[in-house]
Every structure is written in structure tokens, then in C-alpha cells.
Design a protein around this motif. Structure first.
Motif, PDB file in Angstrom:
ATOM      1  N   GLN A  82     -38.160  60.562 -50.563  1.00 22.62           N
ATOM      2  CA  GLN A  82     -38.664  61.761 -49.900  1.00 22.62           C
ATOM      3  C   GLN A  82     -37.539  62.609 -49.303  1.00 22.62           C
ATOM      4  OE1 GLN A  82     -41.641  60.410 -47.096  1.00 22.62           O
ATOM      5  NE2 GLN A  82     -42.916  59.548 -48.712  1.00 22.62           N
ATOM      6  N   TYR A  83     -36.332  62.047 -49.212  1.00 19.81           N
ATOM      7  CA  TYR A  83     -35.206  62.808 -48.664  1.00 19.81           C
ATOM      8  C   TYR A  83     -34.863  63.988 -49.554  1.00 19.81           C
ATOM      9  CZ  TYR A  83     -30.485  63.940 -47.137  1.00 19.81           C
ATOM     10  OH  TYR A  83     -29.362  64.609 -46.708  1.00 19.81           O
ATOM     11  N   ASP A  84     -34.906  63.783 -50.866  1.00 18.25           N
ATOM     12  CA  ASP A  84     -34.641  64.854 -51.836  1.00 18.25           C
ATOM     13  C   ASP A  84     -35.685  64.723 -52.946  1.00 18.25           C
ATOM     14  OD1 ASP A  84     -33.689  66.753 -53.573  1.00 18.25           O
ATOM     15  OD2 ASP A  84     -31.594  66.103 -53.484  1.00 18.25           O
ATOM     16  N   PRO A  85     -36.917  65.172 -52.668  1.00 17.80           N
ATOM     17  CA  PRO A  85     -38.007  64.929 -53.621  1.00 17.80           C
ATOM     18  C   PRO A  85     -37.805  65.585 -54.977  1.00 17.80           C
ATOM     19  CG  PRO A  85     -38.718  66.419 -51.866  1.00 17.80           C
ATOM     20  CD  PRO A  85     -37.400  65.867 -51.456  1.00 17.80           C
ATOM     21  N   VAL A  86     -37.163  66.763 -54.999  1.00 17.07           N
ATOM     22  CA  VAL A  86     -36.926  67.421 -56.289  1.00 17.07           C
ATOM     23  C   VAL A  86     -35.987  66.573 -57.145  1.00 17.07           C
ATOM     24  CG1 VAL A  86     -35.936  69.458 -57.408  1.00 17.07           C
ATOM     25  CG2 VAL A  86     -37.392  69.735 -55.395  1.00 17.07           C
ATOM     26  N   GLN A  87     -34.936  66.059 -56.528  1.00 14.77           N
ATOM     27  CA  GLN A  87     -34.002  65.210 -57.267  1.00 14.77           C
ATOM     28  C   GLN A  87     -34.675  63.914 -57.717  1.00 14.77           C
ATOM     29  OE1 GLN A  87     -31.087  66.139 -58.320  1.00 14.77           O
ATOM     30  NE2 GLN A  87     -30.613  64.184 -59.331  1.00 14.77           N
ATOM     31  N   THR A  88     -35.596  63.393 -56.906  1.00 17.09           N
ATOM     32  CA  THR A  88     -36.328  62.186 -57.288  1.00 17.09           C
ATOM     33  C   THR A  88     -37.114  62.424 -58.571  1.00 17.09           C
ATOM     34  OG1 THR A  88     -36.503  61.395 -55.006  1.00 17.09           O
ATOM     35  CG2 THR A  88     -38.138  60.569 -56.576  1.00 17.09           C
ATOM     36  N   THR A  89     -37.823  63.554 -58.626  1.00 16.21           N
ATOM     37  CA  THR A  89     -38.583  63.879 -59.834  1.00 16.21           C
ATOM     38  C   THR A  89     -37.651  64.063 -61.024  1.00 16.21           C
ATOM     39  OG1 THR A  89     -40.293  64.952 -58.498  1.00 16.21           O
ATOM     40  CG2 THR A  89     -40.272  65.457 -60.849  1.00 16.21           C
ATOM     41  N   LYS A  90     -36.538  64.749 -60.797  1.00 10.22           N
ATOM     42  CA  LYS A  90     -35.566  64.947 -61.876  1.00 10.22           C
ATOM     43  C   LYS A  90     -35.049  63.602 -62.401  1.00 10.22           C
ATOM     44  CE  LYS A  90     -33.577  69.504 -60.746  1.00 10.22           C
ATOM     45  NZ  LYS A  90     -32.345  70.195 -60.294  1.00 10.22           N
ATOM     46  N   THR A  91     -34.791  62.677 -61.485  1.00  8.18           N
ATOM     47  CA  THR A  91     -34.262  61.379 -61.894  1.00  8.18           C
ATOM     48  C   THR A  91     -35.253  60.654 -62.792  1.00  8.18           C
ATOM     49  OG1 THR A  91     -32.953  61.200 -59.867  1.00  8.18           O
ATOM     50  CG2 THR A  91     -33.374  59.160 -61.074  1.00  8.18           C
ATOM     51  N   SER A  92     -36.533  60.678 -62.408  1.00 12.63           N
ATOM     52  CA  SER A  92     -37.550  60.014 -63.227  1.00 12.63           C
ATOM     53  C   SER A  92     -37.753  60.709 -64.563  1.00 12.63           C
ATOM     54  CB  SER A  92     -38.883  59.962 -62.474  1.00 12.63           C
ATOM     55  OG  SER A  92     -38.856  58.982 -61.474  1.00 12.63           O
ATOM     56  N   VAL A  93     -37.874  62.055 -64.533  1.00 12.27           N
ATOM     57  CA  VAL A  93     -38.255  62.786 -65.741  1.00 12.27           C
ATOM     58  C   VAL A  93     -37.037  63.102 -66.615  1.00 12.27           C
ATOM     59  CG1 VAL A  93     -39.375  64.863 -66.627  1.00 12.27           C
ATOM     60  CG2 VAL A  93     -40.278  63.733 -64.574  1.00 12.27           C
ATOM     61  N   HIS A  94     -36.036  63.773 -66.067  1.00 17.55           N
ATOM     62  CA  HIS A  94     -34.836  64.079 -66.859  1.00 17.55           C
ATOM     63  C   HIS A  94     -34.117  62.791 -67.256  1.00 17.55           C
ATOM     64  CE1 HIS A  94     -34.364  68.466 -65.215  1.00 17.55           C
ATOM     65  NE2 HIS A  94     -35.545  68.215 -65.715  1.00 17.55           N
ATOM     66  N   GLY A  95     -34.116  61.817 -66.329  1.00 17.07           N
ATOM     67  CA  GLY A  95     -33.472  60.542 -66.642  1.00 17.07           C
ATOM     68  C   GLY A  95     -34.148  59.852 -67.816  1.00 17.07           C
TER      69      GLY A  95
END
Length: 317
Positions: free
Chosen positions: A87-100
Motif C-alpha cells: 500500500q506504500y506505492d500501490p501503483v508500483q505494486t500493480t505494475k510489479t504484478s502485471v508488467h512483471g
């Protein structure tokens, strides 16, 4: 489980809590292990003991960026997994799951490599079905504060199965339920590490809600064994497969057990329940039993003793 020295295995998120234990097992089994981590939540300390092993290599890299390596198998574990971190950087979290997932699936497609996705019980959200079977589609708030993780992991599963259907890729998907053990981050906000650290420091034990919500806790060694078995299943078996310990405990029961094992005089205090926090979480592991010949072996008490010993050493260092 044994690997040829020539078999190259990529572990993304390899310096994290789970990833580092997976690297241990793979290195000991003879695989040539490439450990990938951007060190957002992972730490080099978790894999420092492996640096002298000739079949281990660490690379600092973010899975949201393309990667060009030659490997035979991929374990995709990269993603912050605790609410405080994701939750600290939710946009990056989504990117990590999806782009990753896109980048790792693209790599697997190019190399025709088998790839395993470390998904999560969070795909079930706050479930209406108990215990949760793999066929259950879940009850997830798509716009809540946990959505970056929940929906990111759900989208990653979608991508894995679309690559399977569209490109005939060999995929494996496991849904990981609450896991604990040595190398957990003491500040990650997860309930086991929170309670142990608070108990060891003599601080108040913080329970959110009334303590009646339940979780199931799987010791890390049991979980890693299941992941390795899943990777070795027949090509036409994709999962998803629930991996976790079906033993169900309330938060209050967990707190009292940890207080007893630590011998702490900490008091239990209650705080409001966070938004979208699931009331119940328990895996149905029938599929893991039948397909992987797996079920957890480590009791909660034995696993907690090992974890408490780890945190004692960490806090004294």
C-alpha cells in the motif's frame, strides 16, 4: 528433487522472505540459480550465505523492466506481499504484478521455459465460501486500498492462463495462504511478525477488530516443498493450487500462543479493523494432496518456536 548442474533456474523476488528459502532449496538441489530482486522489500542479507556457492548468482533488477537471460525454469515471486509494503506505492505494486508477469511470460515464451506464478489467497478477497476451493472466483473490492495487490495478482493469473491458451506455454500457478518463518521482515505488518516482535519487546500486542477473524498459518519449509513439487508436475496440470495450512486460528488464539511461547508480559490491545480485511481465510488443500502428494508437516507451535528464535537473534544483533 534433484537438478542437473546445467539446469538454470530464475527466481524473481529471490532475496525476499519466500524467495530466499526457495533459492536455498534450489542451490542445494544442484540447480544453477539466478536470484533476481530490486531489493524493494527483499534484502541481500537473506541470500548472503549463498554468495560463495558456485551455482548461485544475484542480480539487482526490477521485473517491470525487460530481462534477457538464458534459463530453463522461472519461479515468479516478485511482488511486495504485506499490506504496509504494497500500500506504500500501490501503483508500483500493480505494475510489479502485471508488467512483471508480462515480462516473465514473454521470457518464458521466447525460451519455451516452464514458469510458476506465486499467486495468493488474496485473490479470494473477503470470501463468502469457507474453506476456499480453487473453483471459487472470489469476492474482491476492485477499488479498495488492498486492490493493488488483490487485483494485480488476479490479473497476473489471467495473463498466465491466456499465455497458456494462446501460446501453449507450460505454466504453474499456486495460491499461497499466510506463510511465516525465519527471514520475515520485522516491520512488514504481518500478524505473526507483528505479534512476535511486540511480545519480545514487551510492547502491547495489537489486534485489529475483536480478534475473532481467522487465518491459517503455513510454515515456510512446508510451502517451499509444495512449490517445488508443483513445478515438477506433469505438463498438462496448471493449477491453480491452494498451498497453505488448513489449521484455522483466530487472531486472539495466535496472540495468546505467542505470548505463552515468548513468556512475555505484553498486554493485548484492540484497534479498529482495516478496510476490506477478510474475516475468514482457510485453504481447502484437497487438490494439493491429490496432485502434489503434499500436506503441511510443521505444527504451528513448532514453526512459531523457530520463528521466535530467529527474531530473538535479529533483535539482539
Amino acid at each position: 528433487m534433484t537438478y542437473r548442474d546445467t539446469q538454470k533456474v530464475l527466481v524473481t523476488g529471490g532475496a525476499g522472505f519466500l524467495g530466499s528459502h526457495l533459492c536455498d532449496r534450489l542451490v542445494d538441489a544442484g540447480a544453477d540459480v539466478l536470484c533476481l530482486d530490486n531489493l524493494y522489500t527483499g534484502t541481500k542479507k537473506n541470500v548472503a550465505h549463498l554468495h560463495d556457492r558456485t551455482n548461485f548468482e544475484f542480480v539487482r533488477h526490477d521485473v517491470t523492466m525487460p530481462l534477457y537471460v538464458e534459463i530453463d525454469r522461472i519461479f515468479n515471486l516478485a511482488c511486495p506481499a504485506s499490506p504496509i509494503h504494497y500500500q506504500y506505492d500501490p501503483v508500483q505494486t500493480t505494475k510489479t504484478s502485471v508488467h512483471g508477469a508480462i515480462n516473465m511470460l514473454g521470457l518464458a515464451k521466447r525460451l519455451r521455459a516452464r514458469i510458476l506464478q506465486a499467486s495468493t489467497s488474496e485473490v479470494y478477497g473477503d470470501p463468502e465460501v469457507h474453506p476456499q476451493k480453487e473453483e471459487y472466483w472470489g469476492r474482491v473490492n476492485p477499488i479498495g486500498i488492498r486492490s493493488c495487490y488483490d487485483e494485480g495478482k488476479r490479473c497476473a493469473e489471467t495473463l498466465f492462463f491466456d499465455y497458456r491458451r494462446q501460446h501453449n506455454l507450460e505454466i504453474k500457478v499456486v495460491r499461497i495462504f499466510n506463510t511465516y518463518g525465519p527471514r520475515m521482515n520485522p516491520h512488514d505488518g504481518r500478524v505473526v511478525s507483528n505479534f512476535i516482535v511486540q511480545a519480545l519487546k514487551g510492547e502491547d500486542i495489537t489486534i485489529y477488530g475483536d480478534g475473532s477473524q481467522t487465518r491459517s498459518f503455513c510454515y515456510v519449509d512446508d510451502l517451499i516443498e509444495a512449490m517445488l513439487r508443483m513445478m515438477d508436475t506433469r505438463a498438462d496440470f496448471t493449477g491453480p493450487v491452494n498451498i497453505g495450512n488448513p489449521g484455522e486460528f483466530t487472531m486472539l488464539e495466535l496472540a495468546e500462543k505467542i505470548l505463552s511461547l515468548v513468556g512475555s508480559t505484553s498486554k493485548i490491545v484492540y484497534q479498529p479493523l482495516p478496510q476490506d480485511d477478510p474475516r475468514q481465510r482457510q485453504p481447502d488443500i484437497s487438490l494439493a494432496k491429490s496432485e502434489l502428494d503434499w500436506q503441511p508437516k510443521v505444527s504451528l507451535e513448532d514453526g512459531l518456536k523457530e520463528t521466535i528464535s530467529y527474531f530473538k537473534r535479529l533483535l539482539q544483533a
